[in-house]
Scaffold this motif. Structure first.
Motif, mmCIF file in Angstrom:
data_model
loop_
_atom_site.group_PDB
_atom_site.id
_atom_site.type_symbol
_atom_site.label_atom_id
_atom_site.label_comp_id
_atom_site.label_asym_id
_atom_site.label_seq_id
_atom_site.Cartn_x
_atom_site.Cartn_y
_atom_site.Cartn_z
ATOM 1 N N MET A 7 30.803 2.598 101.010
ATOM 2 C CA MET A 7 30.755 3.825 101.778
ATOM 3 C C MET A 7 29.725 4.765 101.162
ATOM 4 O O MET A 7 29.716 4.967 99.952
ATOM 5 C CB MET A 7 32.134 4.496 101.778
ATOM 6 N N HIS A 8 28.863 5.336 101.999
ATOM 7 C CA HIS A 8 27.863 6.302 101.532
ATOM 8 C C HIS A 8 27.636 7.304 102.648
ATOM 9 O O HIS A 8 27.232 6.935 103.753
ATOM 10 C CB HIS A 8 26.554 5.604 101.175
ATOM 11 N N ASN A 9 27.928 8.586 102.353
ATOM 12 C CA ASN A 9 27.801 9.637 103.369
ATOM 13 C C ASN A 9 28.566 9.277 104.636
ATOM 14 O O ASN A 9 28.061 9.393 105.762
ATOM 15 C CB ASN A 9 26.327 9.898 103.702
ATOM 16 N N GLN A 10 29.800 8.792 104.440
ATOM 17 C CA GLN A 10 30.700 8.457 105.547
ATOM 18 C C GLN A 10 30.115 7.395 106.474
ATOM 19 O O GLN A 10 30.322 7.410 107.682
ATOM 20 C CB GLN A 10 31.069 9.711 106.345
ATOM 21 N N GLN A 11 29.376 6.462 105.896
ATOM 22 C CA GLN A 11 28.794 5.372 106.669
ATOM 23 C C GLN A 11 28.842 4.092 105.846
ATOM 24 O O GLN A 11 28.698 4.120 104.627
ATOM 25 C CB GLN A 11 27.343 5.702 107.047
ATOM 26 N N ALA A 12 29.083 2.982 106.516
ATOM 27 C CA ALA A 12 29.097 1.687 105.844
ATOM 28 C C ALA A 12 27.663 1.246 105.597
ATOM 29 O O ALA A 12 26.880 1.115 106.540
ATOM 30 C CB ALA A 12 29.835 0.652 106.696
ATOM 31 N N VAL A 13 27.310 1.032 104.342
ATOM 32 C CA VAL A 13 25.938 0.665 103.998
ATOM 33 C C VAL A 13 25.940 -0.391 102.894
ATOM 34 O O VAL A 13 26.945 -0.634 102.234
ATOM 35 C CB VAL A 13 25.130 1.893 103.492
ATOM 36 N N THR A 14 24.784 -1.013 102.716
ATOM 37 C CA THR A 14 24.519 -1.833 101.544
ATOM 38 C C THR A 14 23.228 -1.306 100.926
ATOM 39 O O THR A 14 22.559 -0.447 101.501
ATOM 40 C CB THR A 14 24.411 -3.326 101.888
ATOM 41 N N SER A 15 22.876 -1.814 99.758
ATOM 42 C CA SER A 15 21.687 -1.308 99.073
ATOM 43 C C SER A 15 20.657 -2.414 98.896
ATOM 44 O O SER A 15 20.985 -3.610 98.912
ATOM 45 C CB SER A 15 22.059 -0.729 97.703
ATOM 46 N N SER A 16 19.416 -1.993 98.683
ATOM 47 C CA SER A 16 18.346 -2.967 98.436
ATOM 48 C C SER A 16 18.611 -3.740 97.149
ATOM 49 O O SER A 16 18.252 -4.925 97.044
ATOM 50 C CB SER A 16 16.996 -2.250 98.359
ATOM 51 N N LEU A 17 19.254 -3.102 96.172
ATOM 52 C CA LEU A 17 19.608 -3.799 94.930
ATOM 53 C C LEU A 17 20.601 -4.916 95.203
ATOM 54 O O LEU A 17 20.463 -6.025 94.682
ATOM 55 C CB LEU A 17 20.200 -2.801 93.923
ATOM 56 N N GLN A 18 21.613 -4.614 96.027
ATOM 57 C CA GLN A 18 22.619 -5.629 96.340
ATOM 58 C C GLN A 18 22.020 -6.773 97.131
ATOM 59 O O GLN A 18 22.328 -7.939 96.901
ATOM 60 C CB GLN A 18 23.770 -4.982 97.121
ATOM 61 N N VAL A 19 21.140 -6.443 98.075
ATOM 62 C CA VAL A 19 20.481 -7.487 98.871
ATOM 63 C C VAL A 19 19.645 -8.383 97.970
ATOM 64 O O VAL A 19 19.682 -9.616 98.087
ATOM 65 C CB VAL A 19 19.612 -6.841 99.964
ATOM 66 N N ALA A 20 18.883 -7.770 97.055
ATOM 67 C CA ALA A 20 18.041 -8.561 96.154
ATOM 68 C C ALA A 20 18.892 -9.487 95.296
ATOM 69 O O ALA A 20 18.552 -10.668 95.112
ATOM 70 C CB ALA A 20 17.222 -7.620 95.262
ATOM 71 N N GLU A 21 20.012 -8.962 94.788
ATOM 72 C CA GLU A 21 20.880 -9.796 93.936
ATOM 73 C C GLU A 21 21.514 -10.926 94.728
ATOM 74 O O GLU A 21 21.536 -12.075 94.289
ATOM 75 C CB GLU A 21 21.962 -8.915 93.318
ATOM 76 N N THR A 22 22.044 -10.602 95.917
ATOM 77 C CA THR A 22 22.752 -11.603 96.712
ATOM 78 C C THR A 22 21.832 -12.715 97.190
ATOM 79 O O THR A 22 22.170 -13.900 97.110
ATOM 80 C CB THR A 22 23.418 -10.936 97.924
ATOM 81 N N PHE A 23 20.662 -12.340 97.675
ATOM 82 C CA PHE A 23 19.733 -13.327 98.220
ATOM 83 C C PHE A 23 18.757 -13.863 97.175
ATOM 84 O O PHE A 23 17.813 -14.565 97.501
ATOM 85 C CB PHE A 23 18.960 -12.727 99.397
ATOM 86 N N GLU A 24 18.999 -13.495 95.909
ATOM 87 C CA GLU A 24 18.208 -14.007 94.782
ATOM 88 C C GLU A 24 16.714 -13.732 94.978
ATOM 89 O O GLU A 24 15.879 -14.614 94.867
ATOM 90 C CB GLU A 24 18.481 -15.494 94.580
ATOM 91 N N LYS A 25 16.406 -12.463 95.286
ATOM 92 C CA LYS A 25 15.030 -12.039 95.455
ATOM 93 C C LYS A 25 14.705 -10.958 94.430
ATOM 94 O O LYS A 25 15.600 -10.300 93.905
ATOM 95 C CB LYS A 25 14.794 -11.504 96.873
ATOM 96 N N GLN A 26 13.437 -10.746 94.149
ATOM 97 C CA GLN A 26 13.043 -9.646 93.289
ATOM 98 C C GLN A 26 13.182 -8.340 94.063
ATOM 99 O O GLN A 26 12.805 -8.254 95.236
ATOM 100 C CB GLN A 26 11.602 -9.819 92.804
ATOM 101 N N HIS A 27 13.709 -7.340 93.391
ATOM 102 C CA HIS A 27 13.952 -6.065 94.075
ATOM 103 C C HIS A 27 12.657 -5.463 94.611
ATOM 104 O O HIS A 27 12.639 -4.867 95.702
ATOM 105 C CB HIS A 27 14.648 -5.083 93.121
ATOM 106 N N LYS A 28 11.574 -5.623 93.884
ATOM 107 C CA LYS A 28 10.303 -5.044 94.342
ATOM 108 C C LYS A 28 9.854 -5.678 95.655
ATOM 109 O O LYS A 28 9.193 -5.028 96.472
ATOM 110 C CB LYS A 28 9.232 -5.176 93.267
ATOM 111 N N HIS A 29 10.205 -6.951 95.856
ATOM 112 C CA HIS A 29 9.833 -7.613 97.102
ATOM 113 C C HIS A 29 10.690 -7.108 98.261
ATOM 114 O O HIS A 29 10.196 -6.974 99.396
ATOM 115 C CB HIS A 29 9.984 -9.127 96.960
#
Length: 251
Positions: free
Chosen positions: A7-29
């Motif tokens: 939850m962030h500002n009363q909205q369901a969200v994910t973060s670029s950090l979480q996406v990078a970790e989950t999909f095994e990608k570099q955060h900068k990409h």
């Protein structure tokens, strides 16, 4: 995989950090891919929210939060069976979080008679008294936390360990010293600088050195040095313990 969506500002969200970790990608990409959307996506600001978060060294770094639409747009380019499974898990997580947001609130019924009204009043009084008791019980902890985080003086290592221990962290003075040395926040080299803050700690404002002048028994002017953890440092170390999953702390 338990914190795919938050939850962030009363909205369901994910973060670029979480996406990078989950999909095994570099955060900068991941950041690069999101930045590319700025050129062609008219409602970019409704799907992506740029902010900053400190890394493990306390340095600020760019991070994007994204809602379900933003994630869907980003993840469309991720291919393969493994990526598909991750996408499905994200969709489930978004659905579960948004379900909580729209869950109906409990209905409150009016009392049907005077007796029922008295019973409801008694229950409300009991709840109010319990709330007052909890507020009073936590008042000292809240005052202490505010005083620590806004103080420039900081806390000695022993006092910092005591504060953590009072809040459920199983750690003492010696163990905290050892942890700080092993993690590079205190000098781990025998000699005059032993247990003094490293340059990293000083640069990040996590610790300070308090110097005091005094005269010894021979009348010679001496200097004593004390290491203190700043308010910023205390909160930083607490978050480190929580992030690493080593300790649990309730402020």
């Amino acid at each position: 995989m338990n914190q795919l969506v938050i939850m962030h500002n009363q909205q369901a969200v994910t973060s670029s950090l979480q996406v990078a970790e989950t999909f095994e990608k570099q955060h900068k990409h991941v950041l690069r891919d999101i930045d590319e959307f700025k050129k062609d996506v008219p409602n970019f600001g409704l799907m992506f929210f740029e902010t900053t978060e400190p890394d493990s060294y306390g340095r600020e770094r760019r991070v994007y939060f994204m809602n379900r639409d933003g994630f869907t747009l980003l993840a469309m380019g991720f291919t393969g069976n493994k990526a598909l499974q991750f996408k499905l898990k994200y969709i489930e997580a978004f659905n579960a979080m948004e379900k909580k947001l729209i869950a109906p609130q409990p209905n409150y019924t009016l009392p049907q008679n005077f007796k029922e009204a008295l019973l409801m009043l008694a229950e409300a009084v009991d709840e109010n008294e319990q709330l007052k008791f909890e507020i009073e019980s936590n008042k000292e902890k809240v005052i202490l936390a505010n005083a620590i985080t806004t103080s420039d003086e900081g806390l000695l290592i022993e006092a910092a360990a005591k504060y953590m221990r009072q809040n459920g962290v199983n750690i003492g003075r010696d163990r905290l010293f050892k942890w700080l040395r092993n993690k590079g926040y205190l000098v781990n080299r025998q000699g005059r600088e032993w247990n003094m803050p490293t340059q990293k700690s000083l640069n990040q404002g996590l610790m300070k050195i308090h110097c005091h002048l005094y005269y010894d028994s021979e009348g010679e002017l001496k200097t004593s040095r004390q290491v203190v953890v700043t308010g910023k440092g205390l909160m930083y170390f607490i978050n480190k313990f929580l992030h690493d999953g080593q300790l649990k702390l309730s402020l």
